[in-house]
Every structure is written in C-alpha cells, then in structure tokens.
Design an enzyme around this catalytic site. Structure first.
Site, PDB file in Angstrom:
ATOM      1  CE1 TYR A  42      -4.395  -1.485   0.633  1.00 18.94           C
ATOM      2  CE2 TYR A  42      -2.922  -3.248   1.334  1.00 18.94           C
ATOM      3  CZ  TYR A  42      -4.173  -2.813   0.939  1.00 18.94           C
ATOM      4  OH  TYR A  42      -5.208  -3.712   0.847  1.00 18.94           O
ATOM      5  CD  GLU A  43       0.326   6.718  -2.862  1.00 15.01           C
ATOM      6  OE1 GLU A  43       0.698   7.891  -2.986  1.00 15.01           O
ATOM      7  OE2 GLU A  43      -0.699   6.268  -3.426  1.00 15.01           O
ATOM      8  CB  SER A  44       0.345   4.121   3.951  1.00 16.52           C
ATOM      9  OG  SER A  44      -0.034   2.754   3.960  1.00 16.52           O
ATOM     10  N   GLY A  45       3.234   2.683   2.771  1.00 16.94           N
ATOM     11  CA  GLY A  45       4.507   2.099   3.169  1.00 16.94           C
ATOM     12  C   GLY A  45       4.410   0.746   3.828  1.00 16.94           C
TER      13      GLY A  45
END
Length: 242
Positions: A42-45
């Site tokens: 996910y883009e949040s890491g």
C-alpha cells in the site's frame, strides 16, 4: 463482476501495488482464494500487508499491524516502484482512451479553464511508468472511454507503438482494462485496446454504445467466466467484516 475479474488478474507470488476501494477488495479477494502468496504493498509504506478486513484507507492501522515491514512513502516509490520491483499496479481513471492513456486531471481542453478540475495525479504516473504491468479498472461509458483523453495524467501507450520507449518508461504499460461490461486488451501491433471478453449478460452492442471510439473486437472474443460460489462467498465475507 469487476472486482472478481480484477482479482483473477493477480497471480500467485506477485507483488501488487494496491489502492483503496475496488483494487484493495480485488487484491484481498485474490489472496483469500487463488493467490495466498500475493504480496500487497500500500502507498502508505506497508509491505506484505495481510488485513483480515478491508482497510478504510491507506492509513488504516490494520495494514501496519499485519505487514511484514513498514517503510516511508519515499522509499515505496524510490526503492520499490521506480526500480521495477512491483509486478502489478491498479489504476482508476476519469477518462481512458484507445491507447490506454489515463486522465485524472481536467475535463475540457483548456487546462487553465477546464469544465471540471479533477483530483489530479497522486502516485498514478509513477505506477503507470514503472510497474511491470498495469490493470485499469473503471465503469464503461462514452464519457469515460474517449478517443483521446483531454489531459494525459498517466501514460499508457501514448499515440501508439514506441512512445513508452521514447519517453523512457520501464514498465510494460496497461495490459488490460476491466469494466462493468467486459475486458479490453492492447493489440500487440497497434497498442490500441480491443474487446477480448464480454461479461455474463452483456451484449456486444452495449459495449459499442459505451465506447467513444470505433471499437475493434477480437476474433477470439469470449465470455468472462461467471463468479464462482467461493469467490462470491469470500467477497461477501470481506464486505461484511468491513
């Protein structure tokens, strides 16, 4: 049907860059059915997240709690995405054209004075440029499926063969567009998207009516297999738990 078909595009052991909404639902459906070894980023890491329910956002704590590792957002893009370590990326669109170019910026030809100003790019251009393959998912209509997008937010195949290479794109580009009516895939010679699958209950005339260019139909046009009982059961369980 869109969610189930999107989940089927994900293969066991691949690394998938996931967004919230239908992509997240499809990826988690795949992980619970035919691809338990699917790696979700996910883009949040969060790397290797294994949520037991659908996350509400990329910042949902369930992603960090179940991830193999949590890293910074710049590292997601600089170390994982740009070097080509992500196999599949999902993208949505406000407009998509016959060469798979995506617009999420403006509707109307004048950028400074558009008819509609959209949310913009986010990480989509990087996903379109660097993922080994891209899957585009959106509902099909003449307003969304246009001959040429008003603004190229994320490059598909540009104006045709050779454009991705000319612009230095390392990923293979969009490999399929999944809609509520069927599936389109790029012609290997022209890079123009052609209809390859019709969803159950959909007629060819419906797809043509909802496409803003003269649609080419594959000579091997087939019906998308209907969702299985297991796919439907797991999908309902995911939605019920959220």
């Amino acid at each position: 049907m869109m969610t189930v078909e999107a989940s089927r595009a994900l293969r066991e052991g691949t690394v998938c860059f996931v967004g919230i909404g239908l992509p997240s639902t499809a990826a988690n459906l795949a992980r619970r059915t035919h691809a338990p070894g699917l790696v979700l980023i996910y883009e949040s890491g969060t790397l290797g997240a294994k949520p037991d329910r659908l996350p509400l956002s990329i910042g949902d704590g369930i992603l960090a709690e179940t991830a193999d590792a949590v890293i910074g957002v710049p590292e997601v893009f600089n170390y994982w995405l740009q070097p080509g370590r992500v196999d599949v990326g999902f993208l949505g669109a406000a407009q998509v054209d016959k060469h798979g170019n995506i617009n999420t910026t403006v509707i109307g030809g004048d950028y400074r004075d558009p008819k509609v100003r959209l949310p913009g790019a986010g990480g989509a251009p990087e996903i379109a440029a660097s993922c080994k393959e891209v899957v585009v998912v959106l509902r099909q209509s003449r307003r969304a499926f246009v001959d040429r997008v008003d603004f190229v937010t994320s490059l598909g195949f540009g104006t045709g063969p050779g454009d991705r290479e000319r612009f230095g794109m390392t990923g293979a580009g969009p490999r399929r567009i999944i809609t509520d009516l069927g599936v389109l895939q790029p012609d290997p010679l022209t890079c123009e998207f052609v209809l390859t699958h019709l969803h159950p209950g959909v007629e060819l005339a419906q797809v043509r009516e909802n496409t803003g260019w003269e649609l080419t139909v594959s000579p091997d046009l087939t019906r998308t297999p209907e969702p299985t009982e297991r796919e439907l059961t797991v999908l309902r369980e995911l939605k019920a738990a959220s």
